[in-house]
Design an enzyme around this catalytic site. Structure first.
Site, PDB file in Angstrom:
ATOM      1  N   CYS A 114     -15.514 -13.094  -6.006  1.00 14.67           N
ATOM      2  CA  CYS A 114     -15.628 -12.231  -5.259  1.00 14.67           C
ATOM      3  C   CYS A 114     -16.822 -12.763  -4.237  1.00 14.67           C
ATOM      4  O   CYS A 114     -16.889 -12.338  -3.229  1.00 14.67           O
ATOM      5  CB  CYS A 114     -15.195 -11.272  -5.170  1.00 14.67           C
ATOM      6  SG  CYS A 114     -13.821 -11.622  -5.440  1.00 14.67           S
ATOM      7  N   HIS A 253     -16.460  -8.245   2.072  1.00 24.35           N
ATOM      8  CA  HIS A 253     -15.367  -8.559   1.080  1.00 24.35           C
ATOM      9  C   HIS A 253     -14.123  -8.429   1.732  1.00 24.35           C
ATOM     10  O   HIS A 253     -13.962  -6.700   1.319  1.00 24.35           O
ATOM     11  CB  HIS A 253     -15.803  -8.797  -0.196  1.00 24.35           C
ATOM     12  CG  HIS A 253     -14.496  -8.977  -1.229  1.00 24.35           C
ATOM     13  ND1 HIS A 253     -14.171 -10.402  -1.288  1.00 24.35           N
ATOM     14  CD2 HIS A 253     -14.467  -9.078  -2.047  1.00 24.35           C
ATOM     15  CE1 HIS A 253     -13.366 -10.573  -1.263  1.00 24.35           C
ATOM     16  NE2 HIS A 253     -13.013 -10.278  -2.551  1.00 24.35           N
ATOM     17  N   ASN A 283      -6.955 -11.111  -0.253  1.00 25.09           N
ATOM     18  CA  ASN A 283      -8.969 -11.492  -0.840  1.00 25.09           C
ATOM     19  C   ASN A 283      -8.853 -12.911  -1.180  1.00 25.09           C
ATOM     20  O   ASN A 283      -7.304 -14.062  -2.070  1.00 25.09           O
ATOM     21  CB  ASN A 283      -8.414 -10.835  -2.270  1.00 25.09           C
ATOM     22  CG  ASN A 283     -10.066 -10.473  -2.608  1.00 25.09           C
ATOM     23  OD1 ASN A 283     -10.667 -11.225  -2.361  1.00 25.09           O
ATOM     24  ND2 ASN A 283     -10.021  -9.763  -4.193  1.00 25.09           N
TER      25      ASN A 283
HETATM   26  N1  ACO Z   1       4.715  -3.378  -6.238  1.00 24.73           N
HETATM   27  C1  ACO Z   1       5.194  -2.616  -6.804  1.00 24.73           C
HETATM   28  N2  ACO Z   1       4.801  -2.002  -7.794  1.00 24.73           N
HETATM   29  C2  ACO Z   1       3.445  -2.320  -8.300  1.00 24.73           C
HETATM   30  C3  ACO Z   1       2.891  -3.360  -8.096  1.00 24.73           C
HETATM   31  C4  ACO Z   1       3.287  -4.206  -7.157  1.00 24.73           C
HETATM   32  N3  ACO Z   1       2.911  -5.046  -6.940  1.00 24.73           N
HETATM   33  N4  ACO Z   1       1.560  -3.188  -8.859  1.00 24.73           N
HETATM   34  C5  ACO Z   1       1.949  -2.089  -9.551  1.00 24.73           C
HETATM   35  N5  ACO Z   1       2.175  -1.052  -9.932  1.00 24.73           N
HETATM   36  C6  ACO Z   1       3.359  -0.395  -9.805  1.00 24.73           C
HETATM   37  C7  ACO Z   1       2.651  -0.117 -11.573  1.00 24.73           C
HETATM   38  O1  ACO Z   1       3.504  -0.852 -11.984  1.00 24.73           O
HETATM   39  C8  ACO Z   1       2.614   1.353 -11.557  1.00 24.73           C
HETATM   40  O2  ACO Z   1       3.961   1.856 -11.819  1.00 24.73           O
HETATM   41  P1  ACO Z   1       5.148   2.483 -13.000  1.00 24.73           P
HETATM   42  O3  ACO Z   1       3.495   4.321 -11.923  1.00 24.73           O
HETATM   43  O4  ACO Z   1       5.741   3.041 -12.600  1.00 24.73           O
HETATM   44  O5  ACO Z   1       3.977   3.025 -13.689  1.00 24.73           O
HETATM   45  C9  ACO Z   1       1.948   1.708 -10.709  1.00 24.73           C
HETATM   46  O6  ACO Z   1       2.224   1.255  -9.354  1.00 24.73           O
HETATM   47  C10 ACO Z   1       1.037   2.741 -10.204  1.00 24.73           C
HETATM   48  O7  ACO Z   1      -0.078   1.751 -10.333  1.00 24.73           O
HETATM   49  P2  ACO Z   1      -1.778   1.401 -10.986  1.00 24.73           P
HETATM   50  O8  ACO Z   1      -2.016   0.102 -11.213  1.00 24.73           O
HETATM   51  O9  ACO Z   1      -1.436   2.089 -11.028  1.00 24.73           O
HETATM   52  O10 ACO Z   1      -1.397   1.688  -9.468  1.00 24.73           O
HETATM   53  P3  ACO Z   1      -2.884   1.851  -8.337  1.00 24.73           P
HETATM   54  O11 ACO Z   1      -2.749   2.641  -7.340  1.00 24.73           O
HETATM   55  O12 ACO Z   1      -4.400   1.830  -9.022  1.00 24.73           O
HETATM   56  O13 ACO Z   1      -2.706   0.416  -7.525  1.00 24.73           O
HETATM   57  C11 ACO Z   1      -4.577  -1.977  -7.064  1.00 24.73           C
HETATM   58  C12 ACO Z   1      -3.048  -1.021  -7.971  1.00 24.73           C
HETATM   59  C13 ACO Z   1      -3.739  -1.760  -5.870  1.00 24.73           C
HETATM   60  C14 ACO Z   1      -4.289  -3.358  -7.885  1.00 24.73           C
HETATM   61  C15 ACO Z   1      -5.929  -0.949  -7.364  1.00 24.73           C
HETATM   62  O14 ACO Z   1      -5.479  -0.188  -8.410  1.00 24.73           O
HETATM   63  C16 ACO Z   1      -6.175  -1.173  -6.862  1.00 24.73           C
HETATM   64  O15 ACO Z   1      -6.891  -1.221  -5.141  1.00 24.73           O
HETATM   65  N6  ACO Z   1      -7.857  -1.253  -6.890  1.00 24.73           N
HETATM   66  C17 ACO Z   1      -8.558  -3.058  -6.776  1.00 24.73           C
HETATM   67  C18 ACO Z   1      -8.735  -4.176  -6.953  1.00 24.73           C
HETATM   68  C19 ACO Z   1      -8.845  -4.992  -6.567  1.00 24.73           C
HETATM   69  O16 ACO Z   1      -9.205  -4.499  -5.233  1.00 24.73           O
HETATM   70  N7  ACO Z   1      -8.782  -6.189  -6.832  1.00 24.73           N
HETATM   71  C20 ACO Z   1      -9.246  -7.560  -5.952  1.00 24.73           C
HETATM   72  C21 ACO Z   1      -9.597  -7.946  -6.796  1.00 24.73           C
HETATM   73  S1  ACO Z   1     -11.692  -7.141  -7.224  1.00 24.73           S
HETATM   74  C22 ACO Z   1     -12.882  -7.282  -5.520  1.00 24.73           C
HETATM   75  O17 ACO Z   1     -12.410  -7.979  -4.824  1.00 24.73           O
HETATM   76  C23 ACO Z   1     -13.451  -6.463  -5.702  1.00 24.73           C
END
Ligand code: ACO
Length: 326
Positions: A114, A253, A283
């Site tokens: 990224c 980004h 993304n």
């Molecule tokens: N739809 C519905 N529920 C979902 C999904 C989905 N697509 N994905 C995960 N969940 C659920 C999980 O299973 C979990 O359920 P549970 O509580 O029953 O176990 C719940 O949501 C919470 O999961 P977490 O992974 O803890 O959710 P979080 O609040 O951390 O959100 C996310 C996940 C959105 C990926 C977050 O961590 C995030 O935004 N991280 C940054 C990652 C990012 O931006 N990556 C891009 C690449 S890196 C870059 O470019 C910077």
């Protein structure tokens, strides 16, 4: 003789196929509301079967060349940032060179996920500063949806496909640290391989031959993204003796609206000066910044002479920023 690089044109391309959150929710256990609330994405573009990264890159590059009023033959260098080349080799940049007819260029890919576009911009800017290159195409192009495991809802909803490109040209003279002349004022790059496991693809040519899928520890990425992006923007501003108030446009980004909001809040930047496309594009990895630049230039927000700060973080981790007098 000293030189600096000036942005002469900006182009973008998005595949015509749009996939909404509702389309994804019809196929997997997710919802429009969850995706919007956690990441701010409403839709993404997906390349069609038979449509490759080099096709997207070539379209974006053609638009950037047209807007710059420069012929493909006058380009000396093509640097293409991508994680999703058409083939393991040759570099997708060489395929783009052939498709454009940019036969006087040398061309190669840069892989920093990224952060790839910030890295590619830095590489091209340094070739221009050294006097080796007069005109360069800097492209970010990705078909990230080819790396998605649609059984993993934690990553499958986050990414899209697209491409963006800039034409840079050499101008004589070195820029001062806070110069009011147009040009790329600085780039700052960083990486730390200790965080490899937080965000990676579980395959590759040397590790078993398969392409693999994106694997991510979302919370770990989120935590480091806000901290590392914030530090790199602070360093860049300090380097120039600038304050956040001097930034006309912040072009981050486009991974996640929560990361963007947190960084903007950290610098007390009003959201009216932040370019947001993550809602429409998702993304697109190395393509996200040049796509956002192209959108904001085309709609008249980014104007010549304004101060633009770009930043990114991605797998590796890699991260960095650039300060551009547009
Ligand atoms: N739809 C519905 N529920 C979902 C999904 C989905 N697509 N994905 C995960 N969940 C659920 C999980 O299973 C979990 O359920 P549970 O509580 O029953 O176990 C719940 O949501 C919470 O999961 P977490 O992974 O803890 O959710 P979080 O609040 O951390 O959100 C996310 C996940 C959105 C990926 C977050 O961590 C995030 O935004 N991280 C940054 C990652 C990012 O931006 N990556 C891009 C690449 S890196 C870059 O470019 C910077």
């Amino acid at each position: 003789m000293t030189f600096h690089s000036v942005v002469r044109g900006c182009g973008a391309y998005l595949p015509s196929r749009i996939v909404t959150n509702h389309d994804l929710a019809a196929k997997m256990d997710t919802s429009h509301e969850w995706i919007v609330e956690r990441v701010g994405i409403h839709q993404r573009h997906m390349a069609q079967e038979g449509e490759y990264t080099s096709d997207l890159a070539t379209q974006a590059a053609r638009q950037a060349l047209d807007r710059a009023g420069i012929s493909p033959e006058s380009i000396d260098l093509i640097v293409l940032a991508t994680t999703t080349p058409d083939d393991t080799f040759p570099a997708a940049a060489v395929t783009v060179q052939q498709k454009l007819g940019a036969h006087n260029a040398f061309a190669f890919d840069v892989q920093a996920v990224c952060s790839g576009f910030v890295y590619a911009l830095s590489v091209a800017d340094n070739f221009i500063r050294s006097g080796q290159v007069k005109s360069a195409l800097v492209i970010g192009a990705e078909t990230m949806t080819r790396l998605l495991d649609f059984n993993d809802r934690g990553t499958a909803v986050l990414f899209g496909d697209g491409a963006g490109a800039l034409v840079l040209q050499a101008e004589e003279g070195a820029l001062q640290k806070n110069d009011s002349q147009r040009g790329v004022l600085s780039t700052h790059l960083y990486s730390d391989g200790r965080y490899r496991d937080a965000l990676y693809v579980d395959g590759g040519p040397s590790r078993g031959g398969a392409v693999g899928y994106v694997r991510m520890q979302g919370r770990e990425v989120m935590k480091h993204a806000v901290e590392k992006i914030g530090a790199s923007v602070k360093k860049a501003l300090e380097f120039h003796g600038l304050t956040p108030q001097d930034i006309d446009w912040f072009v981050p980004h486009q991974a996640n609206i929560r990361i963007i909001n947190a960084v903007a809040k950290h610098f007390s930047l009003p959201m009216e000066r932040v370019i947001i496309t993550v809602d429409q594009h998702a993304n697109t990895s190395a393509a996200s910044i040049p796509l956002a630049l192209a959108v904001a230039q085309a709609d008249g927000r980014i104007l010549p002479g304004q101060l633009v700060v770009i930043e990114a973080m991605g797998g590796g981790f890699t991260w960095g920023s650039a300060v551009i007098r547009w």
